[in-house]
Structures are given as structure tokens and as C-alpha cells.
Scaffold this motif. Structure first.
Motif, PDB file in Angstrom:
ATOM      1  N   UNK A 126       0.823  -1.212   0.000  1.00  0.00           N
ATOM      2  CA  UNK A 126       0.000   0.000   0.000  1.00  0.00           C
ATOM      3  C   UNK A 126       0.859   1.266   0.000  1.00  0.00           C
TER       4      UNK A 126
ATOM      5  N   UNK B  81       9.568  -1.935   8.225  1.00  0.00           N
ATOM      6  CA  UNK B  81       8.321  -2.406   7.620  1.00  0.00           C
ATOM      7  C   UNK B  81       8.372  -3.902   7.310  1.00  0.00           C
TER       8      UNK B  81
ATOM      9  N   UNK C   9       8.520   4.838  -0.782  1.00  0.00           N
ATOM     10  CA  UNK C   9       7.142   4.388  -0.522  1.00  0.00           C
ATOM     11  C   UNK C   9       6.810   3.163  -1.356  1.00  0.00           C
TER      12      UNK C   9
ATOM     13  N   UNK D 279       8.604   0.248   0.050  1.00  0.00           N
ATOM     14  CA  UNK D 279       7.904  -0.191   1.265  1.00  0.00           C
ATOM     15  C   UNK D 279       6.700  -1.080   0.907  1.00  0.00           C
TER      16      UNK D 279
END
Lengths: 258, 316
Positions: free
Chosen positions: B93, B114, B158, B161
């Protein structure tokens, strides 16, 4: 194993982030020295030089435990708040991890950080007042704090889940911190308080923590003093239950998938 | 089995609107109002629409962050409400390309963090994080603190991740917003590569050129309802949008014709025709101009853009 990995991952990241905020550590280390020296100086002036170094030590440990109590009581609340502000909370919720594990990991980090902080301050105080020989008691105080701070995690969870509803940590944490600072005997014996405030101080963990820590460092701690701490572990259970109930109510009311 | 399926999804937000100090009224915002869709495996699916149309709400429901008021949704065959844990394990996400990280940790440390949230051991998470830093082009920048990152680097991190758990499906909410052209191109290439490897990409974007170039399927959403659906070319065909045919004439003056004439970038007259039959009309214009003895400098046929499609759909 999966839960252990998650827990270790959060503790490691939070500890790294905390230790890289040098300003925070410097402030919390200086705070008890600054205020204990201020009150000790005032005492010296008022008594015409009659205040003893053990009274300064009393204040030093009191202010240090007060800092720990205040930060630990609201650390989960701030964990959620920072999570909301930085977008981390949504990513945690979208990962296969229980929010309880995440918040417990954060509380554990805070406990480790605060014990380390206590060691630094207490070591200076012990050397100054009792001499280097008493440093051996630092090991005892680490073990004592590891047990005695567990009920504070229960308080922490309670304030944390309330933050989810109020969205701001201050309203809850400020109220709790004001009560805790007043009735816990951090800088004066609680027998000076009215009886109902003394009772309030006795049923909360903080006065037992501060008195126990002083006694362990001074070498006057007796094992029987551990007994109230075993009962106070009830706060941890209470906090866990309150967190679970709060989660369920929040999901039902807000439609957010917790 | 489709990668994502949902039917009758509804989500209303209730808010209190303060009219005066003592007077507050309840207001209901219909973020999603009966949305049904299906996304095949291994495609790039784009959800487009104006601000407040319900795109982010849709992403949040499918990524298990919000519970719908009505309807059902499945991601990877799992129900997003009853089997949220399973869904979380197979999705990646990106909600905001510059958020969600510890500012005082390096890019690598953030990725490892993460990875461990998904249950990876420290060694596994570190290995995977290093791979993803290379894949996204961050490489050695992974050793720098996140607070030193530019917006483009944050966006790449991002995406990294979102891939740390090797997901089957990734949700990207405006992944290139605010990025410079080079960074945006890198992200777009990455999205293409992910889809080519069989990953399903569900994205939202306001950049119609990007949507048109990346997406297999586009859904247009307005006020919480789907108003158009199809591949970019299907949407253009269905709306019967016109092509623009331009023929540049090498001449000092405008040619003698009944067709519209403008002056082109090179200073020569340009005969311009708007048509639904571009090939036929192009030949007609060229024949007419040659018949009158003019030399042709350049021809251009402009396809209607997805932006025109969106404009027409949303204004109708």
C-alpha cells in the motif's frame, strides 16, 4: 516467531529514532539535576546550611522517576498521535500486526529508554552522595524498575486507547499527569498530603516505585517491599482489558478497521 | 478468479457542521454509493475522478483500513472485513508517497522496520530492503536519513515499502503526485515492470496521461458512483470523441479552401479538421491541397486524450 519479529522490529526502530534525538536525552538528563539542585539550594538557604546531601539525592531520584512516570504514562498516546500525523499508523493497521503488539512494543522501548536514563542520573547521584562502592546497587535498581514499571504500561495502554477517541493526547495525559505528580511523593513524602490524596497515592504504582528506587540505591530495600508491586500488576491486566474493549468500541463506532 | 472484486460498496461519513456556536447540524457525505467492480490479475487498474469522488475511500476499504457500511469486497479471494489479516498479508500500500516513515531513520532502516512488521527476520528484511533500494533506484541513498530525502526519493521509498512483503496486489494512491518528470517516469516504469511480472496494480491518479499510458482498465468515479469503465481506447470509442487532423501547407499565404486554416509553429498555414474519420478526411485534405498545387510540409493526427474523455464524462 512472527510476533517476536514484529516486536523486535518496532523496538529497534523506536530505540534508534529515540537515541538520535539527542536534544530529548540531554533535556531529560538535565531536568532532575536542575530542579533537585534548585530545591536543595532553597533548603540550604532556609535552614542556614542544614540540608544534607541525602535530601538532595531524595529530590534527584524523585524528579527522575517523575519524568519517567510522566513520559511512560502517555507514551502510547503519543505513539498513536505521531502515527496519525506521520501516516505511520495507517501503514501499521494495513500490515498483518495486532495494534496491541505495536503499542506494547512502543511501551517496551520506552521502558528500556527510561531505565537507561535512570541509570545515568542515579549513577551520578550515588557516586556524589554514597560513593562509588554503592554503584553495585544499580544492578538491583534495574531489576526493581523492570518489575515496578510494568503497571505503568497498564496506565499507558489506558491513556493510549483514550487518545484514539479524543484524537489528542493532551486532554487525557495532562489530567493523569497532574494527579500523578501531586499524589505520588516524588519530591515530598506523601504523609504531608490529606488522607484521601494519600490513599490515592498508595493505590497508584508511582509512590511505590520512587520509594523503592531510593531504598534500593541506598541499600535499605527489603524484599517485603516487593509485595505491593505484585498487586499493582493488576494495572497491567486492567490496561490490557481496557485496550481490547476500547478497540472493539472504536471499530463499532467509527467504521475504521482496527 | 479476479484479483479484486466488490459489489454494492457503500461508505457514508457523518460529520457535524457548525453553523454557529450553539447550532450544529448533522451532515452525511456519500463517499461511496454502491460501487461494484472487478479487477483481473496482473493488470494495471486505474480509478480516476475529481477530488472527493471516493477514490481514497475505495483504496482504504480494499486495503482493510475502513469497513464499508454495505456491500462486500474481496482482495485476492479474501473478504476485506472477515479475513482482513489474510488480505493484509498479500497487499502492498502507498497512501501518500512522502509519509509513513521515521524521519530519523535511514531509508534502509525504515524498509527493514516495515519488513519486520510483516514478520520477516532481521536478515530477511535487510536482504529484501537492499534489493528494493536497488530496484527503485535509491541504491546508496538508502543509507541516508529519511529527513534528507527529496520528494522523489520519498516516493521511491514508498513504493519499495509497498513491495517489502512481495505482495500479489499493490494499491497506489496517487503515486507520482508532486514528482518531477524524471522521478515520475521512474515510478511509472516501475509500475509497468510490476504488472509485467504478474502483479496486480490498483492505482488512483489525477494525471490522465499517466493513466492512459499505464492502465489496462480505467474506471471513472464521481460522487461515489462509477460513471464510466473500460480500457482507455474503449472509453474514447464509446464517447465517439473527435480526432484533430492537421495538414501544414508550404505557402506564404493561406490556401484557397473552405476548411479552417490556422498558422502553425513554423509560420506556415495549417489546414485543421476535427473529425471522427481521421484516415478518410486526412486523405481528402491532402488530395485537395495537392490538386491546388500546394506542397505538404507536415501532417499530424491527434487522438483524443483521456483527459478529454474524463472532462466529457464528468461534465455530462
Amino acid at each position: 516467531m512472527r510476533v517476536l519479529n514484529q516486536l523486535a522490529g518496532i523496538v529497534e526502530a523506536e530505540l534508534k529514532a529515540l537515541t538520535r534525538e539527542a536534544g530529548v536525552f540531554i533535556f531529560v538528563v538535565f531536568f532532575p539535576f536542575m530542579f533537585s539542585l534548585l530545591t536543595y539550594g532553597a533548603g540550604q538557604t532556609l535552614t542556614g546550611g542544614g540540608a544534607s546531601p541525602t535530601q538532595w539525592f531524595y529530590q534527584l531520584i524523585g524528579f527522575t522517576i517523575m519524568m519517567i512516570a510522566l513520559t511512560m504514562s502517555s507514551s502510547s498516546a503519543w505513539y498513536f498521535r505521531r502515527g496519525m500525523m506521520t501516516g505511520r499508523l495507517e501503514y501499521i493497521l494495513a500490515a498483518p500486526i495486532s495494534p496491541l503488539i505495536a503499542v506494547l512494543s512502543s511501551a517496551l522501548t520506552n521502558t528500556i529508554f527510561n531505565i537507561a536514563y535512570f541509570i545515568v542520573v542515579a549513577a551520578v547521584g550515588v557516586i556524589a552522595v554514597y560513593g562509588p562502592y554503592y554503584l553495585v546497587h544499580i544492578v538491583g535498581v534495574i531489576l526493581f524498575l523492570a518489575l515496578a514499571l510494568l503497571p505503568v504500561i497498564g496506565f499507558n495502554l489506558l491513556v493510549g486507547i483514550l487518545t484514539i477517541f479524543f484524537r489528542e493526547p493532551e486532554p487525557v495525559s495532562n489530567l493523569i499527569n497532574a494527579v500523578v505528580s501531586t499524589v505520588s511523593g516524588f519530591t515530598y513524602p506523601i504523609i504531608l498530603l490529606p488522607s484521601f490524596l494519600q490513599t490515592l497515592g498508595q493505590i497508584m504504582p508511582y509512590s511505590h516505585i520512587v520509594n523503592g528506587a531510593r531504598d534500593v540505591l541506598a541499600g535499605s530495600f527489603r524484599l517485603v517491599q516487593l509485595s505491593p508491586h505484585l498487586f499493582l500488576l493488576g494495572y497491567l491486566i486492567l490496561g490490557l482489558v481496557a485496550f481490547r474493549v476500547g478497540e472493539a468500541v472504536y471499530v463499532r463506532k467509527s467504521g475504521v478497521h482496527w | 478468479m479476479s484479483a479484486i472484486a466488490c459489489e454494492g460498496l457503500r461508505k457514508y461519513y457523518r460529520a457535524k457542521v457548525r453553523r454557529s456556536f450553539f447550532n450544529r447540524i448533522d451532515s452525511v457525505i456519500r463517499a461511496l454509493d454502491g460501487v461494484s467492480l472487478e479487477v483481473e490479475k496482473g493488470v494495471v487498474f486505474s480509478l480516476v475522478g475529481p477530488n472527493g469522488a471516493g477514490k481514497t475511500t475505495m483504496v482504504k476499504i480494499l486495503s482493510t483500513l475502513l469497513i464499508p457500511d454495505a456491500g462486500w469486497a474481496q482482495v485476492g479471494g479474501y473478504d476485506v472485513v472477515k479475513q482482513a489479516g489474510r488480505v493484509r498479508g498479500i497487499i502492498g500500500l502507498v497512501l501518500a508517497p512522502d509519509k509513513g516513515f521515521y524521519t530519523r531513520l535511514t531509508g534502509l532502516e525504515n524498509l527493514v522496520y516495515y519488513g519486520r512488521l510483516y514478520g520477516l527476520s532481521k536478515e530477511e528484511a535487510t536482504r529484501k530492503a537492499k534489493e528494493l533500494l536497488e530496484l527503485t533506484g535509491l541504491g546508496e541513498d538508502g543509507m541516508r536519513l529519511f529527513e534528507e530525502y527529496s520528494l522523489g526519493m520519498r516516493a521511491k521509498l514508498s513504493i519499495a515499502k509497498a513491495l517489502i512483503n512481495e505482495p500479489e496486489i499493490v494499491f497506489l494512491d496517487e503515486p507520482t503526485i508532486g514528482l518531477d518528470p524524471l522521478s515520475a517516469r521512474r515510478i511509472r516504469n516501475l509500475i509497468k515492470d510490476l504488472a509485467a511480472e504478474g502483479m496486480t496494480v490498483f492505482m488512483t491518479s489525477h494525471n490522465m496521461w499517466e493513466v492512459e499510458n499505464l492502465s489496462n482498465t480505467v474506471v471513472v468515479i464521481k460522487s461515489g458512483r462509477i460513471v464510466a469503465k473500460g480500457s482507455p481506447s474503449e472509453l474514447k470509442e464509446r464517447l465517439n470523441l473527435s480526432y484533430r487532423v492537421e495538414v501544414e501547407i508550404i505557402a506564404e499565404k493561406a490556401p484557397d479552401t473552405s476548411l479552417p486554416v490556422t498558422t502553425g509553429d513554423r509560420g506556415y498555414p495549417v489546414v485543421t479538421v476535427t473529425t471522427n474519420k481521421p484516415s478518410e478526411d486526412l486523405v481528402k485534405v491532402i488530395d485537395e491541397m495537392r490538386g491546388k498545387g500546394y506542397s505538404i510540409g507536415m501532417v499530424r493526427v491527434q487522438e483524443p486524450s483521456l483527459e478529454e474523455v474524463l472532462t466529457q464524462v464528468l461534465s455530462s
